[in-house]
Design an enzyme around this catalytic site. Structure first.
Site, PDB file in Angstrom:
ATOM      1  N   ALA A   1       2.420   1.803  -3.387  1.00 28.31           N
ATOM      2  CA  ALA A   1       1.423   2.160  -4.404  1.00 28.31           C
ATOM      3  C   ALA A   1       1.174   3.664  -4.399  1.00 28.31           C
ATOM      4  O   ALA A   1       1.078   4.303  -5.463  1.00 28.31           O
ATOM      5  CB  ALA A   1       0.119   1.404  -4.163  1.00 28.31           C
TER       6      ALA A   1
ATOM      7  N   ASP B   1       8.193  -5.322  -5.099  1.00 28.18           N
ATOM      8  CA  ASP B   1       6.867  -4.710  -5.115  1.00 28.18           C
ATOM      9  C   ASP B   1       6.826  -3.489  -6.023  1.00 28.18           C
ATOM     10  O   ASP B   1       5.859  -3.259  -6.760  1.00 28.18           O
ATOM     11  CB  ASP B   1       6.451  -4.288  -3.706  1.00 28.18           C
ATOM     12  CG  ASP B   1       6.406  -5.451  -2.748  1.00 28.18           C
ATOM     13  OD1 ASP B   1       6.474  -6.609  -3.201  1.00 28.18           O
ATOM     14  OD2 ASP B   1       6.323  -5.206  -1.524  1.00 28.18           O
TER      15      ASP B   1
ATOM     16  N   GLY C   1       0.797  -1.225   0.000  1.00 26.67           N
ATOM     17  CA  GLY C   1       0.000   0.000   0.000  1.00 26.67           C
ATOM     18  C   GLY C   1       0.822   1.263   0.000  1.00 26.67           C
ATOM     19  O   GLY C   1       0.498   2.231  -0.694  1.00 26.67           O
TER      20      GLY C   1
END
Length: 358
Positions: free
Chosen positions: A131, A174, A128
């Site tokens: 992102a 990621d 998160g």
């Protein structure tokens, strides 16, 4: 003119956590959840706090404590500030000229905090925090019209460096998945990292993926301790940790081959092997009972399963097809977990990005 970018959560499909140990991984960009950042021209440079995640006014002391226990001390404002600093410094160091107009930034996210922790006390979740940072970076690239001057391979490093500014410990995997979108195979060999400063990233056709399921707890009570002493043991030359991490990396190498050949039986075995190796290195106390139970429910019905990241959520695959998938869903719902089918985001790279690839 307002600029808005959305970046999705990610699933570490195979090979994690070897990305921080010069390994190999395969990750996908998950359409089920996303973070968005909006940039608008403004007289002053302004970072707008989120009305929920950056709350500073509370109804009572109980409300404040409940908010901190469920959401931690940090929201996303510091993430936006960090990427602004890292972006500015990168452009300065690389002689990329930026105009002097100002802007305001605001963000939103529906990525659950508990899934696949990617930041210490930050907005986390299936990556998160990264992102939000990645979406903000995309806004800055467009606002300053420098997307063609910042190589795609470098962008995950910028996202990670912004998080490192805040003490968030993580790897590149990621960030690569979120910059590229879709399904990506990553080679983080020491040779590549030392020579290039980044890995070699190979997009794969998302149609190669079999149906996958995402599982998580709505209100997790036991997420375990994320990285424990494994990294220190690796740095100290622990032979078991080093050889096990090499095996984890090899899982991704074999997994790429299995997907390309559509050998889903082998793919299922590799998913299970990935988790078993992690468990042998980190131990049950580190992984947490709840996380282990999420994996074992899938195993009990014959499905393959592993963490999406460091814990908090699980990805599962049913090699026997629809009847097994129905059984999987029933068992997770019976146990009180949330289960939903994985939706994969296609590649996010546009024409300009493709030209900015090395």
């Amino acid at each position: 003119m307002m600029i808005e970018h959305k970046v999705n959560a990610r699933i570490g499909l195979l090979g994690n956590p070897s990305d921080v140990y010069y390994g190999n991984t395969i990750s996908l960009s998950l359409a089920n959840f996303e973070a968005s950042v909006k940039l608008e021209p403004s007289d002053h440079l302004k970072i707008n706090p989120h009305p929920i995640h950056d709350l500073v006014q509370f109804q009572s002391l109980d409300h404040l404590v409940d908010r901190l226990q469920n959401g931690g001390y940090y929201g996303g404002v510091r993430l936006l500030m960090a990427i602004c600093k890292v972006f500015h410094n990168y452009c300065k160091d690389n002689n990329i000229t930026l105009h002097d107009r100002n802007f305001s930034l605001s963000y939103d996210t529906n990525i659950p905090r508990q899934m696949g922790l990617s930041g210490s006390g930050a907005i986390t979740g299936l990556s998160g925090s990264s992102a939000i940072v990645c979406a903000a970076m995309n806004c800055l690239l467009d606002f300053y019209n420098v997307r063609h001057l910042v190589k795609v391979e470098v962008r995950p490093n910028l996202v990670l460096n912004a998080e490192k500014e805040l003490g968030i410990v993580a790897g590149l995997q990621d960030r690569v998945a979120q910059v590229y979108g879709g399904l990506v195979y990553m080679d983080f060999s020491k040779e590549h990292m030392d020579k290039l400063g980044h890995g070699i990233y190979t997009p794969m056709d998302v149609s190669l993926l079999p149906p996958l399921y995402l599982i998580y707890a709505e209100n997790p009570s036991d997420s375990g301790k994320v990285h424990s002493t494994v990294r220190q043991k690796w740095l100290n030359g622990d032979k078991f940790i080093i050889s096990s991490m090499e095996e984890v990396a090899n899982v991704a190498i074999e997994g790429q081959k299995a997907l390309l050949e559509k050998d889903y039986s082998k793919f299922a075995n590799l998913m299970n092997r990935n988790f078993d190796l992690r468990r042998s290195m980190f131990g049950d106390e580190c992984l947490g009972d709840l996380n282990i139970e999420m994996v074992e429910i899938a195993r009990r019905v014959g499905a393959a399963s592993k963490f999406t990241g460091s814990g908090g959520a699980v990805v599962a695959f049913c090699p026997e097809g629809p009847s097994q998938e129905k059984l999987l869903q029933d068992e997770y719902k019976k146990a009180g977990f949330i289960i939903e089918q994985v939706k994969v985001v296609p590649s996010r790279l546009n024409v300009i990005d493709l030209k900015a690839l090395s």
